[in-house]
Design an enzyme around this catalytic site. Structure first.
Site, PDB file in Angstrom:
ATOM      1  N   ASP A 346      48.066  37.090  40.925  1.00  0.00           N
ATOM      2  CA  ASP A 346      48.039  36.773  39.479  1.00  0.00           C
ATOM      3  C   ASP A 346      49.280  35.864  39.045  1.00  0.00           C
ATOM      4  O   ASP A 346      50.332  35.720  39.663  1.00  0.00           O
ATOM      5  CB  ASP A 346      48.124  38.170  38.744  1.00  0.00           C
ATOM      6  CG  ASP A 346      47.437  38.238  37.416  1.00  0.00           C
ATOM      7  OD1 ASP A 346      47.173  36.892  36.856  1.00  0.00           O
ATOM      8  OD2 ASP A 346      47.023  39.425  36.842  1.00  0.00           O
ATOM      9  N   GLU A 349      50.257  30.170  37.630  1.00  0.00           N
ATOM     10  CA  GLU A 349      50.223  28.733  36.912  1.00  0.00           C
ATOM     11  C   GLU A 349      51.720  28.448  37.234  1.00  0.00           C
ATOM     12  O   GLU A 349      51.652  27.152  37.507  1.00  0.00           O
ATOM     13  CB  GLU A 349      50.073  28.872  35.617  1.00  0.00           C
ATOM     14  CG  GLU A 349      48.911  29.510  35.005  1.00  0.00           C
ATOM     15  CD  GLU A 349      48.431  30.727  34.861  1.00  0.00           C
ATOM     16  OE1 GLU A 349      49.629  31.769  34.755  1.00  0.00           O
ATOM     17  OE2 GLU A 349      47.414  31.499  34.957  1.00  0.00           O
ATOM     18  N   ASP A 418      42.184  35.141  31.281  1.00  0.00           N
ATOM     19  CA  ASP A 418      42.453  36.393  30.224  1.00  0.00           C
ATOM     20  C   ASP A 418      41.621  35.864  29.161  1.00  0.00           C
ATOM     21  O   ASP A 418      42.062  35.605  27.942  1.00  0.00           O
ATOM     22  CB  ASP A 418      43.619  36.893  29.841  1.00  0.00           C
ATOM     23  CG  ASP A 418      44.362  37.277  31.027  1.00  0.00           C
ATOM     24  OD1 ASP A 418      43.779  37.716  32.079  1.00  0.00           O
ATOM     25  OD2 ASP A 418      45.700  37.263  31.002  1.00  0.00           O
TER      26      ASP A 418
END
Length: 470
Positions: A346, A349, A418
């Site tokens: 997760d 980035e 998300d």
């Protein structure tokens, strides 16, 4: 690696061009040149291969690409056949670099696709200005595929922009690079272009059959009993389920491999789920709490790149330390009973960064501006390579929230992040996923029903309708 006659690499700089150091890690090996000829006329040089003709303007330095029949595919410049490269000197982390731009002509009947995953709601990227920087829900993969039968691979991990708001041209730009570097890939079919891309950056392994099925997840299951009970409920309802996901905050501290008291014997929970013929994926993050052993050792060895604890994934020693202190300990705990099936990387980035790895940092590879978008590729590569060394008897599966060139070879799938829980978000996921896949990375998915905001109340009929349609 033979690149054949349908692939041309273009590099240029205002002074002596130096080879990238190190070579771009997303390229799998040296590219052996195919057969070509080079002739000269009064106005241009002509480079010919079995598939392409490339004219190089002697007066202006611009390039024009055509097929062997002479049909123009792509021309540098805006209105005339000239080079429009612009170089602005900048300095990043003590390294002299350039802010660069280059434009190409674009006829009105040309459509362009790819460029990763963007939440624009548009499948055809004509008329858009697209920022190629990693962000939650936006994924930078700088491969553009045209209906004229070519692909353009903007061969840099620097923060970039593709601007087609001008009706007759498209402008590529990059912040903090050593020079111009792009690949021209000729199909003319899209499958052939993607094949060339994967010859350059690596082919995608197949997952285990279970990984193509239904994954059950939510923001998180707070206890291990809730996790096991979810699988049991699926079975009691006779609904096939392949994988259940343990999302974040199973740990005692961020970056710790120790389970909290709500997960007292997670190895046993995994064993119960396996007994029900389902698989388990667990979420791990790339950043750490300052009180954890992994943060302290990363800090001592100068492996941290930001205040939140993200580590320098471009360094092999940092990737090895991350594996040793987090994922490998999860694999090792319980030995026989506790054998995880998938890792969820997760916030890849990374989340703490400024649209990717922050500028002005010194990485193992060099100035961070050269590698802003590389974090998800190197992060998944580190986990994949170390996991494969643990056992070659198991097909790996890695889920990430972002991606870059070459990530398909790391057994990685990307989900769209998300996103909102409404019909507008659902509508956007369809072109986002299609453009991501045509950017050369085949494995993509999305949260069914979105991530739960702004209207993620399961008792709301409107949300129930969105969830059903999704």
């Amino acid at each position: 690696m033979s690149c054949g006659s349908a692939l041309i690499q273009v590099t240029a700089a205002p002074d002596a061009l130096k080879a990238s150091s190190p070579p771009p890690p997303w390229i799998v090996g040296p590219c052996a040149a195919g057969a070509f000829s080079l002739t000269q006329t009064e106005k241009f040089y002509l480079l010919s291969t079995d598939a392409l003709q490339v004219k190089i303007s002697i007066a202006a330095g611009g390039l024009q690409f055509a097929d062997q029949a002479g049909n123009t595919l792509l021309t540098e410049g805006i209105c005339s056949w000239t080079s429009t490269r612009q170089y602005q000197p900048v300095e990043q982390a003590g390294t002299p670099l350039y802010n660069l731009s280059e434009s190409f002509q674009m006829p009105e009947d040309e459509a362009i696709y790819g460029l990763g995953q963007q939440q624009t709601g548009s499948l055809n990227n004509r008329g858009l200005a697209i920022s190629l920087a990693q962000n939650n829900t936006d994924v930078a993969v700088p491969l553009m595929i045209s209906t004229r039968g070519y692909g353009l691979m903007w061969n840099t991990a620097a923060r970039s922009m593709v601007n087609n708001q001008f009706p007759r041209s498209v402008r590529f730009s990059a912040e903090g690079v050593e020079g111009l570097d792009y690949y021209f890939l000729y199909g003319p079919e899209a499958d052939q272009i993607i094949h060339l891309y994967r010859e350059l950056t690596g082919h995608a392994p197949r997952f285990g059959e279970w990984a193509y099925g239904l994954f059950q997840s939510k923001d998180r299951y707070e206890t291990q009993d809730e996790l096991v009970g979810t699988v049991s409920q699926y079975h009691s309802e006779h609904i096939p389920l392949d994988t259940v996901v343990q999302d974040w905050q199973w740990w005692t501290k961020w970056g710790s491999s120790d389970f909290n008291d709500k997960h007292p014997h997670f190895a046993g929970a995994v064993s119960k789920i396996h007994d029900q013929h389902a698989h388990v994926m667990i979420s791990v993050w790339p950043n750490f709490d300052p009180s954890t052993p992994i943060w302290k050792e990363m800090k001592e060895r100068h492996f941290l790149i930001d205040e939140k604890g993200d580590h320098d994934v471009t360094g092999p020693k940092a990737r090895a330390l991350y594996w040793k202190l987090l994922p490998s300990t999860l694999v090792a705990k319980g030995v026989d009973a506790f054998w995880l099936d998938a890792f969820w990387l997760d916030a890849s980035e990374p989340e703490a960064g400024d649209l990717g790895i922050p500028p002005g940092r010194k990485l193992n590879f060099g100035a961070s501006s050269l590698y802003t978008n590389i974090f998800p590729f190197m992060h998944s590569l580190g986990v994949y390579e170390h996991w494969r060394q643990t056992s070659e008897q198991k097909r790996n599966f890695v889920l990430t929230r972002s991606a870059f060139f070459g990530q398909q070879r790391n057994a990685a799938a990307t989900w769209s992040g998300d996103v909102y829980s409404n019909f507008g978000a659902l509508r956007h996921q369809i072109p986002a996923g299609l453009n991501f896949s045509i950017s050369g990375i085949p494995y993509w998915t999305t949260d069914i029903g979105g991530y739960g905001f702004p209207n993620g109340d399961t008792s709301d009929p409107n949300y129930q309708e969105v969830f059903t349609r999704w």
